[in-house]
Write an enzyme that holds these catalytic residues in place. Structure first.
Site, PDB file in Angstrom:
ATOM      1  CE1 TYR A 105     -30.584   7.247   8.957  1.00 38.04           C
ATOM      2  CE2 TYR A 105     -29.865   9.509   9.327  1.00 38.04           C
ATOM      3  CZ  TYR A 105     -29.597   8.157   9.325  1.00 38.04           C
ATOM      4  OH  TYR A 105     -28.353   7.698   9.670  1.00 38.04           O
TER       5      TYR A 105
ATOM      6  CD  GLU B 120     -24.727   8.811  13.663  1.00 35.85           C
ATOM      7  OE1 GLU B 120     -25.084   8.240  12.630  1.00 35.85           O
ATOM      8  OE2 GLU B 120     -23.608   8.655  14.165  1.00 35.85           O
TER       9      GLU B 120
ATOM     10  NE  ARG C 278     -23.472   2.352   4.481  1.00 40.83           N
ATOM     11  CZ  ARG C 278     -23.892   3.319   5.310  1.00 40.83           C
ATOM     12  NH1 ARG C 278     -24.771   3.072   6.252  1.00 40.83           N
ATOM     13  NH2 ARG C 278     -23.406   4.531   5.203  1.00 40.83           N
TER      14      ARG C 278
ATOM     15  CB  SER D  49     -26.328  10.509  10.651  1.00 46.00           C
ATOM     16  OG  SER D  49     -26.726   9.204  10.996  1.00 46.00           O
TER      17      SER D  49
ATOM     18  CG  ASN E 243     -20.697   4.081   8.031  1.00 53.78           C
ATOM     19  OD1 ASN E 243     -20.769   5.147   8.622  1.00 53.78           O
ATOM     20  ND2 ASN E 243     -20.623   3.997   6.703  1.00 53.78           N
TER      21      ASN E 243
ATOM     22  CD  GLU F 220     -18.726   7.209   6.849  1.00 54.09           C
ATOM     23  OE1 GLU F 220     -18.277   7.134   8.005  1.00 54.09           O
ATOM     24  OE2 GLU F 220     -19.942   7.229   6.599  1.00 54.09           O
TER      25      GLU F 220
ATOM     26  N   GLY G 263     -26.457   2.053  10.069  1.00 54.40           N
ATOM     27  CA  GLY G 263     -27.888   2.175  10.342  1.00 54.40           C
ATOM     28  C   GLY G 263     -28.685   0.995   9.820  1.00 54.40           C
TER      29      GLY G 263
ATOM     30  CG  ASP H 223     -20.750   5.362   3.402  1.00 55.69           C
ATOM     31  OD1 ASP H 223     -21.387   4.303   3.203  1.00 55.69           O
ATOM     32  OD2 ASP H 223     -21.047   6.181   4.294  1.00 55.69           O
TER      33      ASP H 223
HETATM   34  N1  ADP Z   1     -14.951  13.986  -0.313  1.00 55.47           N
HETATM   35  C1  ADP Z   1     -16.242  13.986  -0.615  1.00 55.47           C
HETATM   36  N2  ADP Z   1     -16.666  14.329  -1.865  1.00 55.47           N
HETATM   37  C2  ADP Z   1     -17.976  14.360  -2.176  1.00 55.47           C
HETATM   38  N3  ADP Z   1     -18.959  14.113  -1.298  1.00 55.47           N
HETATM   39  C3  ADP Z   1     -18.624  13.766  -0.036  1.00 55.47           C
HETATM   40  C4  ADP Z   1     -17.253  13.675   0.372  1.00 55.47           C
HETATM   41  N4  ADP Z   1     -17.223  13.328   1.666  1.00 55.47           N
HETATM   42  C5  ADP Z   1     -18.511  13.197   2.063  1.00 55.47           C
HETATM   43  N5  ADP Z   1     -19.365  13.467   1.043  1.00 55.47           N
HETATM   44  C6  ADP Z   1     -20.843  13.454   1.121  1.00 55.47           C
HETATM   45  O1  ADP Z   1     -21.223  13.618   2.486  1.00 55.47           O
HETATM   46  C7  ADP Z   1     -21.889  12.426   2.973  1.00 55.47           C
HETATM   47  C8  ADP Z   1     -21.456  12.127   4.412  1.00 55.47           C
HETATM   48  O2  ADP Z   1     -20.068  11.950   4.469  1.00 55.47           O
HETATM   49  P1  ADP Z   1     -19.375  10.680   5.126  1.00 55.47           P
HETATM   50  O3  ADP Z   1     -17.901  10.848   4.991  1.00 55.47           O
HETATM   51  O4  ADP Z   1     -19.948   9.419   4.581  1.00 55.47           O
HETATM   52  O5  ADP Z   1     -19.725  10.865   6.677  1.00 55.47           O
HETATM   53  P2  ADP Z   1     -20.904  10.324   7.619  1.00 55.47           P
HETATM   54  O6  ADP Z   1     -21.824   9.475   6.789  1.00 55.47           O
HETATM   55  O7  ADP Z   1     -20.194   9.536   8.677  1.00 55.47           O
HETATM   56  O8  ADP Z   1     -21.540  11.536   8.176  1.00 55.47           O
HETATM   57  C9  ADP Z   1     -21.521  11.337   1.988  1.00 55.47           C
HETATM   58  O9  ADP Z   1     -22.501  10.324   1.975  1.00 55.47           O
HETATM   59  C10 ADP Z   1     -21.421  12.110   0.670  1.00 55.47           C
HETATM   60  O10 ADP Z   1     -22.694  12.352   0.105  1.00 55.47           O
HETATM   61 MG    MG Z   2     -21.286   7.980   5.439  1.00 55.23          MG
END
Ligand code: ADP
Ligand code: MG
Length: 308
Positions: A212, A15, A251, A146, A267, A265, A271, A253
């Site tokens: 982004y 990142e 933040r 990201s 953060n 998750e 960002g 999610d």
């Molecule tokens: N279990 C899940 N079900 C549906 N979509 C998911 C799931 N996990 C992640 N995503 C999708 O993938 C994106 C990135 O996953 P995330 O766990 O937030 O990791 P990071 O943002 O740290 O890469 C999320 O913003 C979402 O759009």
């Molecule tokens: Mg995320």
């Protein structure tokens, strides 16, 4: 006397590019706030540079993301040198960056999150890969950000590809059930949940390009949810922030799943690019970007402050 700031950005993670954009936004704010500051790129010599410049630094402002940055490593260097730094401490950073451990803490605190299985890269039998849940499912490196290395898989071939991709970024891979429903995020600032934002990518899911590229994603603030649902999201976000020992800001999610918020998750160094969500939510609450940066500086600290 105004504090002397070291703005740390760049770094060695996947990142890095995002961090440079976050860093540019922080730099602009520091100028507007009339801070005396120096910019440091967090390359391999970061420990040496910080040790040398320590007498000229009152606060390290972290505009970093990802590995060796959001995971407690930079925070540890600052702790060792007694340089107060912005955001979460060592433990909160490590817990937030490792999605497997985040999920352990969430589950222990009865905070809803997607069912998952942890896969160790070394133990995968590539001749016979068995998905643990029905498709679609989500594969992600436990420690990344990201959306780097994340795949949404609809069949076994995609699942195998997803595992291979995630394995490029971490030896521990999470396979999660797919949460079907609107995506939301909730920023926390100084122990208060800000207004949630709904995230609607025009195509696909919230991947790197949709995060982004300006115009790829629609952001709805406040989200089109009931007052009760918004209050619940904020409440869970704050619980997750506290449970994972995040500090000052973070933040969280989410995805709504069958009408209920599920945490994806947390953060700890979210960002702050022009398309990013924390500045959007802050602006909605009447907190300007410079106010936000001022808050991060005011609340910079050390884990063992007042303990030693
Ligand atoms: N279990 C899940 N079900 C549906 N979509 C998911 C799931 N996990 C992640 N995503 C999708 O993938 C994106 C990135 O996953 P995330 O766990 O937030 O990791 P990071 O943002 O740290 O890469 C999320 O913003 C979402 O759009
Ligand atoms: Mg995320």
């Amino acid at each position: 006397m105004k504090k002397k700031v070291a703005l740390i950005m760049g770094g060695l993670s996947a990142e890095r590019d995002v961090s440079l954009v976050t860093g540019a936004a922080f730099e602009k704010a520091l100028k507007e706030l009339n801070y005396e500051f120096q910019v440091i790129d967090a390359k391999e010599d970061l420990p040496k540079i910080l040790a040398e410049k320590k007498s000229q630094i009152d606060v390290a402002l972290l505009a970093l993301h990802g590995k060796l940055a959001e995971d407690g490593v930079v925070q540890g260097i600052c702790e060792y040198l007694k340089i107060p730094y912005s955001g979460s401490g060592v433990l909160g950073s490590s817990l937030g960056f490792d999605k497997y451990f985040t999920k352990q803490i969430l589950s222990f605190n009865k905070i809803p999150n997607a069912r998952f299985e942890l896969v160790h890269k070394k133990s995968v039998d590539w001749n016979q890969v068995t998905p643990p849940f029905d498709f679609p499912l989500v594969v992600k490196p436990s420690r990344e950000g990201s959306s780097v290395g994340v795949s949404i898989c609809k069949n076994t071939d995609e699942f195998v590809e997803g595992l291979k991709l995630a394995a490029q970024y971490d030896s521990e891979i999470l396979v999660e059930e797919y949460l079907e429903g609107p995506e939301l995020t909730v920023p926390i600032l100084v122990d208060r949940a800000l207004t949630p934002i709904e995230i609607r990518p025009k195509k696909g899911y919230y991947d790197y390009a949709n995060k982004y590229t300006s115009g790829n994603t629609e952001y709805i603030i406040p989200p089109e949810l009931s007052a009760g649902q918004i209050a619940k999201l904020k409440d869970i976000a704050l619980k997750a922030h506290r449970a994972c020992r995040a500090r000052v800001y973070s933040r969280i999610d989410f995805r709504m799943h069958k009408g209920e918020p599920y945490v994806m998750e947390i953060n700890t160094l979210p960002g702050c690019t022009p398309t990013s969500l924390v500045p959007k939510a802050a602006a909605y609450e009447g907190i300007s970007f410079t106010d936000f940066i001022q808050t991060l500086i005011n609340h910079a600290g050390l884990d063992y402050e007042g303990v030693r």
